[in-house]
Scaffold this active site. Structure first.
Site, PDB file in Angstrom:
ATOM      1  N   CYS A 290       0.830  -1.214   0.000  1.00 21.25           N
ATOM      2  CA  CYS A 290       0.000   0.000   0.000  1.00 21.25           C
ATOM      3  C   CYS A 290       0.858   1.256   0.000  1.00 21.25           C
ATOM      4  O   CYS A 290       0.478   2.274  -0.558  1.00 21.25           O
ATOM      5  CB  CYS A 290      -0.936  -0.020   1.191  1.00 21.25           C
ATOM      6  SG  CYS A 290      -0.101  -0.380   2.726  1.00 21.25           S
ATOM      7  N   GLU A 387      -3.969   3.291  -8.141  1.00 25.11           N
ATOM      8  CA  GLU A 387      -3.072   2.318  -7.521  1.00 25.11           C
ATOM      9  C   GLU A 387      -3.045   1.065  -8.403  1.00 25.11           C
ATOM     10  O   GLU A 387      -4.084   0.467  -8.677  1.00 25.11           O
ATOM     11  CB  GLU A 387      -3.593   1.955  -6.130  1.00 25.11           C
ATOM     12  CG  GLU A 387      -2.693   0.977  -5.410  1.00 25.11           C
ATOM     13  CD  GLU A 387      -3.155   0.690  -3.987  1.00 25.11           C
ATOM     14  OE1 GLU A 387      -4.316   0.297  -3.803  1.00 25.11           O
ATOM     15  OE2 GLU A 387      -2.341   0.866  -3.058  1.00 25.11           O
TER      16      GLU A 387
HETATM   17  O1  TXE Z   1      -8.993  -6.003  -1.938  1.00 25.22           O
HETATM   18  P1  TXE Z   1     -10.203  -6.169  -0.951  1.00 25.22           P
HETATM   19  P2  TXE Z   1      -8.565  -6.926  -3.172  1.00 25.22           P
HETATM   20  C1  TXE Z   1      -5.907  -2.595  -3.130  1.00 25.22           C
HETATM   21  C2  TXE Z   1      -5.019  -2.822  -4.330  1.00 25.22           C
HETATM   22  C3  TXE Z   1      -5.639  -4.002  -4.993  1.00 25.22           C
HETATM   23  C4  TXE Z   1      -7.098  -3.730  -4.738  1.00 25.22           C
HETATM   24  C5  TXE Z   1      -8.008  -4.915  -4.748  1.00 25.22           C
HETATM   25  O2  TXE Z   1      -5.068  -1.697  -5.165  1.00 25.22           O
HETATM   26  O3  TXE Z   1      -5.349  -4.037  -6.360  1.00 25.22           O
HETATM   27  O4  TXE Z   1      -7.132  -3.179  -3.452  1.00 25.22           O
HETATM   28  O5  TXE Z   1      -7.538  -5.953  -3.902  1.00 25.22           O
HETATM   29  C6  TXE Z   1     -12.131  -8.454   2.425  1.00 25.22           C
HETATM   30  N1  TXE Z   1     -16.674  -6.383   3.668  1.00 25.22           N
HETATM   31  N2  TXE Z   1      -5.402  -3.204  -1.911  1.00 25.22           N
HETATM   32  O6  TXE Z   1      -9.728  -7.146  -4.071  1.00 25.22           O
HETATM   33  O7  TXE Z   1     -11.371  -6.741  -1.678  1.00 25.22           O
HETATM   34  C7  TXE Z   1     -11.395  -9.450   1.564  1.00 25.22           C
HETATM   35  O8  TXE Z   1     -11.962 -10.734   1.688  1.00 25.22           O
HETATM   36  C8  TXE Z   1     -15.663  -6.763   4.465  1.00 25.22           C
HETATM   37  C9  TXE Z   1      -4.672  -2.338  -1.048  1.00 25.22           C
HETATM   38  O9  TXE Z   1      -7.873  -8.110  -2.680  1.00 25.22           O
HETATM   39  O10 TXE Z   1     -10.368  -4.862  -0.272  1.00 25.22           O
HETATM   40  C10 TXE Z   1      -9.978  -9.323   2.122  1.00 25.22           C
HETATM   41  O11 TXE Z   1      -9.872 -10.031   3.346  1.00 25.22           O
HETATM   42  N3  TXE Z   1     -14.529  -7.304   3.992  1.00 25.22           N
HETATM   43  C11 TXE Z   1      -4.366  -2.958   0.223  1.00 25.22           C
HETATM   44  C12 TXE Z   1      -9.865  -7.837   2.411  1.00 25.22           C
HETATM   45  O12 TXE Z   1     -11.218  -7.364   2.512  1.00 25.22           O
HETATM   46  C13 TXE Z   1     -14.405  -7.468   2.659  1.00 25.22           C
HETATM   47  C14 TXE Z   1      -4.243  -4.388   0.378  1.00 25.22           C
HETATM   48  C15 TXE Z   1      -9.139  -7.031   1.331  1.00 25.22           C
HETATM   49  O13 TXE Z   1      -9.711  -7.291   0.080  1.00 25.22           O
HETATM   50  C16 TXE Z   1     -15.435  -7.080   1.770  1.00 25.22           C
HETATM   51  C17 TXE Z   1      -5.063  -5.137  -0.546  1.00 25.22           C
HETATM   52  C18 TXE Z   1     -16.613  -6.511   2.334  1.00 25.22           C
HETATM   53  N4  TXE Z   1     -17.616  -6.087   1.582  1.00 25.22           N
HETATM   54  C19 TXE Z   1      -5.566  -4.536  -1.657  1.00 25.22           C
HETATM   55  N5  TXE Z   1     -15.022  -7.337   0.507  1.00 25.22           N
HETATM   56  C20 TXE Z   1      -3.606  -2.197   1.250  1.00 25.22           C
HETATM   57  N6  TXE Z   1      -4.145  -1.082   1.738  1.00 25.22           N
HETATM   58  O14 TXE Z   1      -2.554  -2.625   1.670  1.00 25.22           O
HETATM   59  C21 TXE Z   1     -13.783  -7.868   0.595  1.00 25.22           C
HETATM   60  N7  TXE Z   1     -13.402  -7.957   1.884  1.00 25.22           N
END
Ligand code: TXE
Length: 476
Positions: A290, A387
């Site tokens: 991130c 991002e």
């Molecule tokens: O993220 P998600 P994703 C960013 C990065 C990446 C994009 C998508 O740009 O390309 O996000 O990644 C849970 N209610 N980051 O799709 O979906 C999910 O199961 C509650 C930045 O993997 O946000 C997982 O455990 N929880 C970042 C977690 O959320 C929910 C790190 C993250 O997944 C949910 C990762 C809901 N409605 C991705 N939907 C950073 N800040 O470091 C999903 N999840």
């Protein structure tokens, strides 16, 4: 050549992965109420590592009830007693770090060099650090009678599975809260091994509960009426949805979301050192960080020289088997993430930015992306704004320090930034104008449990780490 240095890959046999795992509720591994399971695969080989129980709403409720029950006794323990458990957990993590590093590399795809030298030492350091706070809360200026909030519902991503778990669980337990944590669907294994470590440490039942699952499991946890505190790290879109769920309830919330970090190189910076910092800033963990330095802002007069050095350096990075100790670039965590990276890179090309990728041999199986640069990038380009969360660096130029600051701040995000210069006065002047939660000077991606970490703007709110990380788990 017989003189070539080629150490053997880290042995897979140091970790014993069971064919299936349950949910961890109230100190026991159990099946999901509806019997659902999902597979977790190794992104470097696409091999199925294990089948994991998938928690549904009923399991969330069971886990929250267990955490609520455990909260009564756990919160009543003297801090010195809670510290003993946390110190014990920290020591077991150190003892089992080789096994955990290999496990994390298998499930996540990141190079063993990183899990061994960065993730695991930081995980242990976090537990040691917050263990040290547990008996000092009354005397640390939080105000009279600092109290835990209750049950913390925590949702974490896949890029640093065990480290994000440590960032969430260590401060929660030190302050007397109990936890229900949902790891990401592509990387559930290290959290389940952590559950085993909790048992090994004799942690009372129900203090930590681990619920693997997808977004709907996370959503059910966040919405559960008996959860008092929600902590989330992940995408900005999901962060927004969680903020809406929590709005109007008495839950406390911290969000750690995306970023588009600017790494600013001034013309007086030592170029070789800056090149190493740029590489670390964006290619560490394949750029799935991130706080990655995903925008390079380089002073015009050194642009060509810096780019030449950078391309030469990128051509030496080794992409491949993440268990090989020589590997610099491992696998992308999932096919979905690879697709996201690929489509953003295609968009960058379509919008007219100039693409350069290191020539690498891409393994036949698994999810891979070669280190990539975009030049001729303007601030309007998607690759300068969104991002990408992959090994892709967008290069922009500037002439004056004011222009560098303006461009660095021209982002919806505000998580990280870096400054490269020999002038101490310039570091202070520029850093004070950057709207980012962390600013590194002549280094990048340095983490430490004593330092608060978190975002400005759409990168979220609240801080994790340091003394500030405790405030998120206390009522005073
Ligand atoms: O993220 P998600 P994703 C960013 C990065 C990446 C994009 C998508 O740009 O390309 O996000 O990644 C849970 N209610 N980051 O799709 O979906 C999910 O199961 C509650 C930045 O993997 O946000 C997982 O455990 N929880 C970042 C977690 O959320 C929910 C790190 C993250 O997944 C949910 C990762 C809901 N409605 C991705 N939907 C950073 N800040 O470091 C999903 N999840």
């Amino acid at each position: 050549s017989p003189f070539e240095y080629a150490p053997a890959p880290e042995s897979r046999s140091v970790v014993d992965i069971a064919p299936s795992y349950g949910l961890f509720i109230d100190g026991e591994f159990t099946d999901a109420a509806d019997g659902k399971v999902f597979k977790t695969v190794s992104p470097s080989t696409e091999e199925v590592l294990s089948e994991v129980a998938q928690a549904g709403a009923e399991d969330v409720d069971r886990a929250v009830k267990a955490a609520r029950k455990a909260f009564e006794k756990w919160s009543a323990l003297p801090g010195s007693e809670r510290a003993k458990y946390l110190f014990r957990i920290a020591r077991i993590i150190q003892e089992r770090s080789r096994e955990l590093a290999v496990l994390e590399t298998l499930d996540n795809g990141k190079p063993i060099k990183e899990t061994r030298d960065a993730d695991l030492p930081l995980v242990a350091a976090h537990f040691f650090y917050y263990a040290g706070w547990a008996d000092k809360l009354d005397h640390a200026g939080f105000g009279a009678n600092p109290r835990p909030l209750g049950v913390a519902g925590q949702v974490i991503p896949w890029n640093f599975p065990l480290l994000m778990l440590a960032w969430k669980i260590a401060p929660a337990l030190a302050t007397g809260n109990t936890v229900v944590l949902k790891p990401a669907e592509t990387t559930p294994l290290s959290a389940l091994f952590f559950a085993d470590i909790c048992r090994q440490a004799g942690l009372p039942k129900g203090v930590v509960n681990i619920l693997p699952g997808y977004g709907d499991t996370g959503a059910a946890l966040v919405a559960h009426p008996d959860v008092n505190k929600v902590a989330f790290t992940g995408s900005t879109a999901v962060g927004r949805a969680i903020a809406k769920t929590v709005a109007g309830t008495d839950k406390k919330l911290t969000l750690e979301l995306g970023g588009k970090g600017a790494n600013i190189v001034f013309d007086d910076a030592p170029i070789d050192q800056a090149v190493e910092g740029i590489v670390n800033g964006i290619f560490f963990n394949q750029g799935q960080v991130c706080c990655a330095g995903s925008r390079l802002l380089v002073q015009e007069s050194v642009h060509d020289e810096l780019l030449d050095s950078l391309k030469r350096r990128l051509s030496t990075l080794r992409l491949g088997d993440p268990l090989d100790k020589n590997t610099d670039i491992g696998a992308i965590n999932s096919e979905e993430q690879l697709t996201r990276i690929t489509s953003l890179v295609e968009q960058g090309e379509a919008e007219g930015a100039e693409r350069w990728s290191a020539a690498c041999e891409i393994p036949a199986a698994g999810y891979w992306f070669a280190p990539t640069l975009f030049t001729n990038v303007t601030q309007a380009h998607t690759v300068a704004r969104d991002e990408i969360f992959g090994p892709v660096l967008s290069v922009l130029t500037f002439r004056t320090p004011d222009e560098a600051v303006a461009k660095a701040n021209n982002s919806q995000y505000g998580l990280s930034a870096g400054i490269w210069t020999e002038k101490g006065s310039r570091i202070l002047a520029v850093a004070s104008k950057l709207r980012a939660g962390v600013v590194w000077a002549n280094t990048f991606n340095k983490f430490d449990p004593t330092s608060p970490f978190g975002g400005y703007k759409e990168s979220g709110f609240g801080r994790e780490g340091g003394r500030h990380g405790l405030e998120a788990y206390l009522d005073v």
